[in-house]
Design a protein around this motif. Structure first.
Motif, PDB file in Angstrom:
ATOM      1  N   VAL A   1     -22.684   0.181 -17.783  1.00 28.39           N
ATOM      2  CA  VAL A   1     -21.723   0.798 -16.867  1.00 28.39           C
ATOM      3  C   VAL A   1     -22.165   0.545 -15.421  1.00 28.39           C
ATOM      4  N   PHE A   2     -21.239   0.063 -14.604  1.00 27.86           N
ATOM      5  CA  PHE A   2     -21.541  -0.235 -13.206  1.00 27.86           C
ATOM      6  C   PHE A   2     -21.245   0.976 -12.318  1.00 27.86           C
ATOM      7  N   PRO A   3     -21.791   1.008 -11.107  1.00 26.37           N
ATOM      8  CA  PRO A   3     -21.511   2.129 -10.200  1.00 26.37           C
ATOM      9  C   PRO A   3     -20.013   2.276  -9.967  1.00 26.37           C
ATOM     10  N   PRO A   4     -19.541   3.504  -9.795  1.00 30.24           N
ATOM     11  CA  PRO A   4     -18.096   3.731  -9.687  1.00 30.24           C
ATOM     12  C   PRO A   4     -17.539   3.400  -8.302  1.00 30.24           C
ATOM     13  N   LYS A   5     -16.234   3.215  -8.262  1.00 25.69           N
ATOM     14  CA  LYS A   5     -15.505   3.106  -6.999  1.00 25.69           C
ATOM     15  C   LYS A   5     -14.694   4.387  -6.816  1.00 25.69           C
ATOM     16  N   GLN A   6     -14.762   4.957  -5.620  1.00 26.78           N
ATOM     17  CA  GLN A   6     -13.987   6.152  -5.311  1.00 26.78           C
ATOM     18  C   GLN A   6     -12.537   5.763  -5.036  1.00 26.78           C
ATOM     19  N   LEU A   7     -11.594   6.526  -5.578  1.00 26.16           N
ATOM     20  CA  LEU A   7     -10.166   6.310  -5.355  1.00 26.16           C
ATOM     21  C   LEU A   7      -9.596   7.470  -4.550  1.00 26.16           C
ATOM     22  N   SER A   8      -8.576   7.188  -3.745  1.00 26.20           N
ATOM     23  CA  SER A   8      -7.971   8.247  -2.938  1.00 26.20           C
ATOM     24  C   SER A   8      -6.514   7.917  -2.635  1.00 26.20           C
ATOM     25  N   PHE A   9      -5.725   8.961  -2.460  1.00 27.43           N
ATOM     26  CA  PHE A   9      -4.341   8.777  -2.019  1.00 27.43           C
ATOM     27  C   PHE A   9      -4.348   8.373  -0.557  1.00 27.43           C
ATOM     28  N   ARG A  10      -3.633   7.308  -0.251  1.00 28.74           N
ATOM     29  CA  ARG A  10      -3.543   6.858   1.132  1.00 28.74           C
ATOM     30  C   ARG A  10      -2.195   6.173   1.321  1.00 28.74           C
ATOM     31  N   CYS A  11      -1.425   6.659   2.289  1.00 32.53           N
ATOM     32  CA  CYS A  11      -0.148   6.022   2.610  1.00 32.53           C
ATOM     33  C   CYS A  11      -0.345   5.161   3.848  1.00 32.53           C
ATOM     34  N   HIS A  12       0.342   4.038   3.878  1.00 30.31           N
ATOM     35  CA  HIS A  12       0.160   3.080   4.966  1.00 30.31           C
ATOM     36  C   HIS A  12       1.322   3.099   5.955  1.00 30.31           C
ATOM     37  N   CYS A  13       2.147   4.124   5.872  1.00 28.05           N
ATOM     38  CA  CYS A  13       3.265   4.215   6.815  1.00 28.05           C
ATOM     39  C   CYS A  13       2.743   4.620   8.194  1.00 28.05           C
ATOM     40  N   SER A  14       3.533   4.343   9.222  1.00 26.70           N
ATOM     41  CA  SER A  14       3.189   4.728  10.591  1.00 26.70           C
ATOM     42  C   SER A  14       4.459   4.660  11.434  1.00 26.70           C
ATOM     43  N   LYS A  15       4.412   5.275  12.605  1.00 23.89           N
ATOM     44  CA  LYS A  15       5.568   5.209  13.504  1.00 23.89           C
ATOM     45  C   LYS A  15       5.791   3.776  13.968  1.00 23.89           C
ATOM     46  N   GLU A  16       4.690   3.038  14.145  1.00 22.34           N
ATOM     47  CA  GLU A  16       4.815   1.640  14.581  1.00 22.34           C
ATOM     48  C   GLU A  16       5.540   0.805  13.537  1.00 22.34           C
ATOM     49  N   ARG A  17       5.193   0.989  12.260  1.00 22.79           N
ATOM     50  CA  ARG A  17       5.860   0.233  11.201  1.00 22.79           C
ATOM     51  C   ARG A  17       7.336   0.612  11.095  1.00 22.79           C
ATOM     52  N   SER A  18       7.628   1.892  11.284  1.00 27.56           N
ATOM     53  CA  SER A  18       9.022   2.336  11.253  1.00 27.56           C
ATOM     54  C   SER A  18       9.799   1.727  12.412  1.00 27.56           C
ATOM     55  N   ALA A  19       9.181   1.666  13.588  1.00 28.57           N
ATOM     56  CA  ALA A  19       9.821   1.054  14.749  1.00 28.57           C
ATOM     57  C   ALA A  19      10.101  -0.419  14.497  1.00 28.57           C
ATOM     58  N   ASN A  20       9.147  -1.109  13.894  1.00 29.06           N
ATOM     59  CA  ASN A  20       9.342  -2.531  13.592  1.00 29.06           C
ATOM     60  C   ASN A  20      10.491  -2.736  12.615  1.00 29.06           C
ATOM     61  N   ALA A  21      10.642  -1.797  11.659  1.00 28.44           N
ATOM     62  CA  ALA A  21      11.753  -1.891  10.703  1.00 28.44           C
ATOM     63  C   ALA A  21      13.090  -1.733  11.421  1.00 28.44           C
ATOM     64  N   ILE A  22      13.155  -0.822  12.392  1.00 27.77           N
ATOM     65  CA  ILE A  22      14.390  -0.631  13.158  1.00 27.77           C
ATOM     66  C   ILE A  22      14.731  -1.894  13.948  1.00 27.77           C
ATOM     67  N   LYS A  23      13.719  -2.532  14.499  1.00 30.99           N
ATOM     68  CA  LYS A  23      13.952  -3.726  15.318  1.00 30.99           C
ATOM     69  C   LYS A  23      14.506  -4.891  14.502  1.00 30.99           C
ATOM     70  N   THR A  24      14.242  -4.892  13.204  1.00 25.52           N
ATOM     71  CA  THR A  24      14.773  -5.975  12.369  1.00 25.52           C
ATOM     72  C   THR A  24      16.285  -5.906  12.234  1.00 25.52           C
ATOM     73  N   LEU A  25      16.897  -4.795  12.643  1.00 22.16           N
ATOM     74  CA  LEU A  25      18.355  -4.677  12.576  1.00 22.16           C
ATOM     75  C   LEU A  25      19.040  -5.664  13.508  1.00 22.16           C
ATOM     76  N   GLY A  26      18.366  -6.021  14.614  1.00 22.15           N
ATOM     77  CA  GLY A  26      18.987  -6.898  15.608  1.00 22.15           C
ATOM     78  C   GLY A  26      19.724  -6.106  16.672  1.00 22.15           C
ATOM     79  N   GLU A  27      20.062  -6.782  17.754  1.00 21.38           N
ATOM     80  CA  GLU A  27      20.660  -6.103  18.908  1.00 21.38           C
ATOM     81  C   GLU A  27      22.019  -5.482  18.602  1.00 21.38           C
ATOM     82  N   VAL A  28      22.872  -6.213  17.893  1.00 27.22           N
ATOM     83  CA  VAL A  28      24.242  -5.737  17.648  1.00 27.22           C
ATOM     84  C   VAL A  28      24.226  -4.469  16.808  1.00 27.22           C
ATOM     85  N   GLU A  29      23.518  -4.493  15.678  1.00 29.68           N
ATOM     86  CA  GLU A  29      23.482  -3.316  14.811  1.00 29.68           C
ATOM     87  C   GLU A  29      22.737  -2.164  15.472  1.00 29.68           C
ATOM     88  N   LEU A  30      21.728  -2.483  16.272  1.00 25.32           N
ATOM     89  CA  LEU A  30      20.993  -1.439  16.972  1.00 25.32           C
ATOM     90  C   LEU A  30      21.883  -0.734  17.985  1.00 25.32           C
TER      91      LEU A  30
END
Length: 299
Positions: free
Chosen positions: A231-260
């Motif tokens: 048996v090898f040494p264990p790896k610790q696991l944890s809940f982690r979300c990778h969302c952020s306001k920056e990522r959400s802003a980038n998603a909005i920008k993909t709409l383009g000027e007209v839809e925005l």
């Protein structure tokens, strides 16, 4: 496991005298943290837990830098369920419930047959390395359970005998994985098959309470103390979300000027909620107009 022990762990193990390897995982806090924002009826929590445990096992067994996503779509009471795990030990998940189906009202916390939860579904397994090409494989959800579907997929894709067994209730999740490796230590085919069947049979005897409550070295000793299991040494696991306001802003920008601009005229604001962790990101009219101006400068 006692309360002072870390339970969100994955252990690798192998057998010194045969070409076999394995993984053993248990999730408790990370599972509960991932499940909490989903507000799932109890009847769906065991399957959600199995997906979480399976994603953690697959991410670790493939030994690569990147993210694994297990996703099922169906016409059952769970139209969509997915779990992600990455090489850093971060896990998260998401599930969509069809409120019109009667099973949603069930108070049961027993794991129901896969067909009752994901009838007519398909399972996709996406391998997204930090460097390199993204790969996706798809398999029908026609096995008795998620473990059987995964066994079929990896036995076909890797051409190596593979075994999964998954466990979950409304609070914990876990699983065991075994794989027969290409011949190195043992060349005789009959002996290889005997080794594989022995290890697989012993894994199949694991009870849910053992998998979810015993510490991993104890469980592996109970199963394999006669087979030179390392048996090898264990790896610790944890809940982690990778969302952020920056990522959400980038998603909005993909709409383009007209839809925005249409969004600004119609609503004057945007609220985006993360489906994994429930975080909400608010963007007012001034911020949206700033995004539009930024897009205009790019052209």
């Amino acid at each position: 496991m006692s309360s002072d022990q870390q339970i969100d762990l994955i252990h690798r193990f192998l057998f010194d005298d045969s070409d076999l390897r394995g993984e053993l995982v248990t999730l408790e806090q990370s599972f509960q943290q991932a499940a909490s924002p989903q507000n799932l009826p109890k009847v769906f929590l065991p399957l959600y837990g199995e997906f979480m445990a399976a994603a953690a096992l697959v991410a670790d067994m493939l030994k690569f830098e990147g993210t694994i996503t297990l996703q099922a779509r169906s016409n059952g009471p769970l139209p969509l369920i997915m779990a992600e795990a990455n090489s850093k030990g971060h896990v998260r998940g998401f599930a969509q419930v069809d409120e019109q189906q009667s099973l949603v009202q069930s108070d049961s916390n027993e794991l129901l047959p896969l067909a009752a939860l994901l009838g007519g579904g398909v399972l996709s397994i996406t391998i997204d390395p930090d460097k390199g090409k993204r790969y996706q494989g798809i398999v029908p959800l026609d096995g008795a359970d998620l473990a059987e579907c995964l066994q079929h997929y990896f036995s076909q894709s890797e051409q190596l005998p593979t075994y999964f067994k998954l466990f979950a209730n409304e609070n914990k999740a876990g699983g065991i994985f075994l794989q027969c490796l290409p011949a190195q230590l043992v060349k005789d085919e009959e002996q290889r098959e005997e080794n594989w069947q022995t290890a697989r049979h012993l894994a199949s005897t694991t009870k849910a309470e053992e998998a979810l409550d015993l510490d991993h070295p104890t469980l592996l000793y109970r199963l394999y103390h006669e087979l030179q299991c390392r048996v090898f040494p264990p790896k610790q696991l944890s809940f982690r979300c990778h969302c952020s306001k920056e990522r959400s802003a980038n998603a909005i920008k993909t709409l383009g000027e007209v839809e925005l601009q249409a969004l600004i005229d119609e609503q004057g604001k945007v609220d985006m909620s993360c489906q994994f962790c429930g975080s909400n990101y608010h963007f007012d009219k001034t911020q949206l107009e700033g995004f539009k101006k930024e897009l205009g400068k790019r052209h």
